[in-house]
Design a protein around this motif. Structure first.
Motif, short mmCIF file in Angstrom:
data_model
loop_
_atom_site.label_atom_id
_atom_site.label_comp_id
_atom_site.label_asym_id
_atom_site.label_seq_id
_atom_site.Cartn_x
_atom_site.Cartn_y
_atom_site.Cartn_z
N LEU A 24 4.47 -29.85 31.57
CA LEU A 24 3.63 -30.67 30.69
C LEU A 24 4.21 -32.08 30.66
O LEU A 24 5.42 -32.27 30.73
CB LEU A 24 3.60 -30.08 29.27
N ARG B 124 3.48 -23.81 25.01
CA ARG B 124 3.48 -24.76 26.13
C ARG B 124 2.95 -24.09 27.39
O ARG B 124 2.19 -24.68 28.15
CB ARG B 124 4.91 -25.27 26.38
N ARG C 247 -4.53 -25.99 31.49
CA ARG C 247 -4.62 -27.07 32.46
C ARG C 247 -5.02 -26.53 33.84
O ARG C 247 -5.80 -27.12 34.57
CB ARG C 247 -3.27 -27.79 32.56
N ASN D 203 -2.95 -33.21 28.21
CA ASN D 203 -2.31 -32.45 29.27
C ASN D 203 -3.29 -31.49 29.93
O ASN D 203 -3.27 -31.32 31.15
CB ASN D 203 -1.11 -31.66 28.71
N PRO E 291 3.93 -32.06 23.51
CA PRO E 291 4.59 -30.84 23.99
C PRO E 291 5.88 -30.50 23.23
O PRO E 291 6.15 -29.33 22.97
CB PRO E 291 4.87 -31.15 25.46
#
Ligand SMILES: Nc1ncnc2c1ncn2[C@@H]1O[C@H](COP(=O)(O)OP(=O)(O)O)[C@@H](O)[C@H]1O
Ligand SMILES: [Mg+2]
Lengths: 263, 264
Positions: free
Chosen positions: A90, A143, A150, A99, A135
């Motif tokens: 990240l 995370r 993502r 992100n 993050p």
């Protein structure tokens, strides 16, 4: 699941220069993953699993052989594949939603659609309350969930997952495994899941491939014949799971004396 | 009022800091006299204050401070821009780094302030040699920090961007540039104080403007309070420059965890 092949390695060999000679990381690997199938890949560390991932994602070209994604020969990075690693990767200066939008932003998806996709993924992965967080404000498990979002945001047909949960604690891992399994199933994604966790391999996949020590070759293939590929927690309790894990251990040469392993 | 332990700590620290200042000023005022140190060696605080007022009214202290501050500002800005620019270029092109690194190393080892007389010879008693020394001295810490930062970006991060088919420009603007900002600011902090050093040395060497000139003039007159005033004003100029960098840093790196940004 259809019979279309989404990911294929055909006689892939990878050598790296080392000193005067070379090191053969993987040798003559052929494997294919059908549409919607999840295949786990296990093997001792250093046997070339990550190398195969790099070849599939177009980051490295094999020394011999070819990789195909969606029937196209992999010549370089392409939009059909996305990968996720043990490291969440990240960007600390981007919020969670930014992100998640990283990949689609690079691919120049229009900004309204970007945001909409990211928001939908955050909702699915129960991250919407953290959209504006950075993050460093998140736990390791969260995370890694952002990293998964993502990866999914670019809507790849094939996901390459390299030990995605090996850095999170055991309980968080079970939660993440279930979320991944459900997401893969409901989105009908095809995935190659590299793991060193035999239980993870058995509970999350349709098929497990076993690699030999370097030079890595595929030495065994086990079809996981159990229901509930979208429910790894249920599979954990399934009596067959222990048998599969046992067989994998034997194949990898762990616990030679063959004492039974509880699931 | 009961704050959290952190703010209590802060309050105690500030209090101690103020107390220390009072003790220091008192020691400065009466210490030399008590120890029998003559005022032309260490003038008491009141003499320095009086001299500051006199210099403000008669010797154009404000104007000289302004000149020095302007030179520091210009030298710092140009030096940082150049340092950052070359840092990015070298960071992104290993070939350029290999080709240029011996020269950069040589220049980095050379004491930059030693160039001051040369620059004065070239450009005369103007503000330009001072600015040039400042540029030269600010350049390196900024360059090195940016270069190292670009080099140290996690290759997996670059691969992630490449897997999304990022262009070279996208990799720079979306990863390398933002990743380089914390070390860039660390370099700017160092640069802001070094800029003052460069400018002062330039002013000491030649010209009749700036705090460095007042410093040399005071020395020539054996006017110790004047020297003290010049040093204090230089510290002030450096302090303001440093503060401005920190304020900018706080704004730009707002995403960083609080404890990663130190107060100084
Ligand atoms: N870029 C590279 N250059 C040289 N050797 C490499 C490179 N990448 C991997 N290797 C070597 O190839 C072998 C397989 O590595 P890897 O694919 O990371 O294994 P695994 O993921 O199965 O642990 C290792 O011996 C590793 O040192
Ligand atoms: Mg690996």
């Amino acid at each position: 699941m259809t019979d279309t092949i989404r990911l294929e390695y055909r006689n892939v060999t990878m050598r790296f220069a080392q000193g005067a000679g070379h090191l053969t990381a993987v040798e003559n690997v052929s494997l294919s993953v059908r549409d919607g199938e999840v295949v786990a890949l296990i093997g001792p560390s250093g046997c070339g699993k990550s190398t195969l991932l790099n070849i599939g994602s177009g980051l490295a070209a094999p020394s011999a052989g070819d990789a195909f994604v969606d029937g196209e020969r992999v010549e370089g990075p392409n939009a059909h594949v996305a990968f996720m690693l043990q490291k969440d990767l990240l960007l600390p200066w981007r919020t969670v939603i930014e992100n998640v939008m990283f990949g689609v932003e690079i691919q120049r998806v229009p900004s309204a659609e970007r945001r909409q996709r990211a928001q939908a993924l955050l909702d699915n992965l129960k991250l919407s309350d953290f959209a504006g967080h950075y993050p460093h404000q998140l736990s390791g498990g969260m995370r890694q969930r952002v990293a998964l979002a993502r990866t999914l945001a670019v809507d790849p047909t094939v996901l390459l997952l390299d030990e995605p949960f090996s850095a999170v604690d055991a309980q968080t891992r079970m939660v993440l495994q279930r979320e991944l399994a459900q997401t893969l199933k409901s989105a009908g994604k095809t995935a190659l899941l590299i793991t060193h966790d035999l239980l993870e391999a058995v509970t999350l996949s349709d098929r497990v491939l076993v690699m030999s020590p370097r030079p890595g070759r595929i030495v065994d293939e086990i079809a996981v014949d159990m229901p509930g590929r979208d429910d790894p927690l249920a599979r954990r309790r399934h009596p067959r799971t222990g048998e599969y894990v046992n067989r994998l251990m034997q194949r990898l040469g762990i616990g030679h004396d063959g004492e039974p392993v509880p699931a | 009022m009961s704050g959290n332990p952190e703010s209590a700590q802060l309050r105690r620290g500030t209090l101690a800091s103020v107390a220390l200042l009072v003790v220091f000023l008192a020691a400065w005022e009466w210490g030399p006299g008590c120890l029998g140190i003559p005022p032309y060696i260490v003038p008491p605080m009141s003499a320095v204050a009086k001299e500051a007022v006199r210099m403000w009214n008669v010797s154009g202290l404000a104007m000289h401070t302004g000149v020095t501050a302007a030179e520091v500002l210009i030298g710092f800005l140009l030096g940082s821009l150049l340092g950052a620019f070359f840092g990015y270029i070298l960071g992104m092109s290993p070939t350029a780094e290999v080709a240029l690194s011996p020269y950069i190393l040589a220049l980095q080892i050379a004491p930059k302030v030693a160039f001051a007389p040369l620059f004065v010879l070239w450009m005369g008693f103007t503000i330009y040699p001072k600015i040039l020394v400042a540029i030269l001295i600010v350049f390196f810490p900024v360059l090195i920090n940016v270069l190292t930062a670009v080099r140290n970006v996690d290759p997996d991060l670059i691969n992630l961007a490449r897997a999304f088919k990022a262009s070279r420009a996208q990799i720079f603007w979306k990863i390398e540039f933002p990743a380089s900002l914390p070390p860039l600011f660390a370099g700017l902090r160092i640069g802001s104080t070094l800029a003052v050093v460069g400018v002062v040395v330039g002013e000491l060497v030649g010209g009749n403007l700036g705090l460095g000139y007042l410093l040399a003039f005071g020395e020539g007159q054996a006017n110790t309070p004047m020297v003290f005033v010049a040093i204090l004003m230089l510290t002030l100029v450096g302090g303001v420059a440093y503060l401005l960098v920190i304020l900018a840093e706080r704004r730009v790196l707002h995403y960083m965890p609080k404890n990663a940004l130190s107060g100084f």
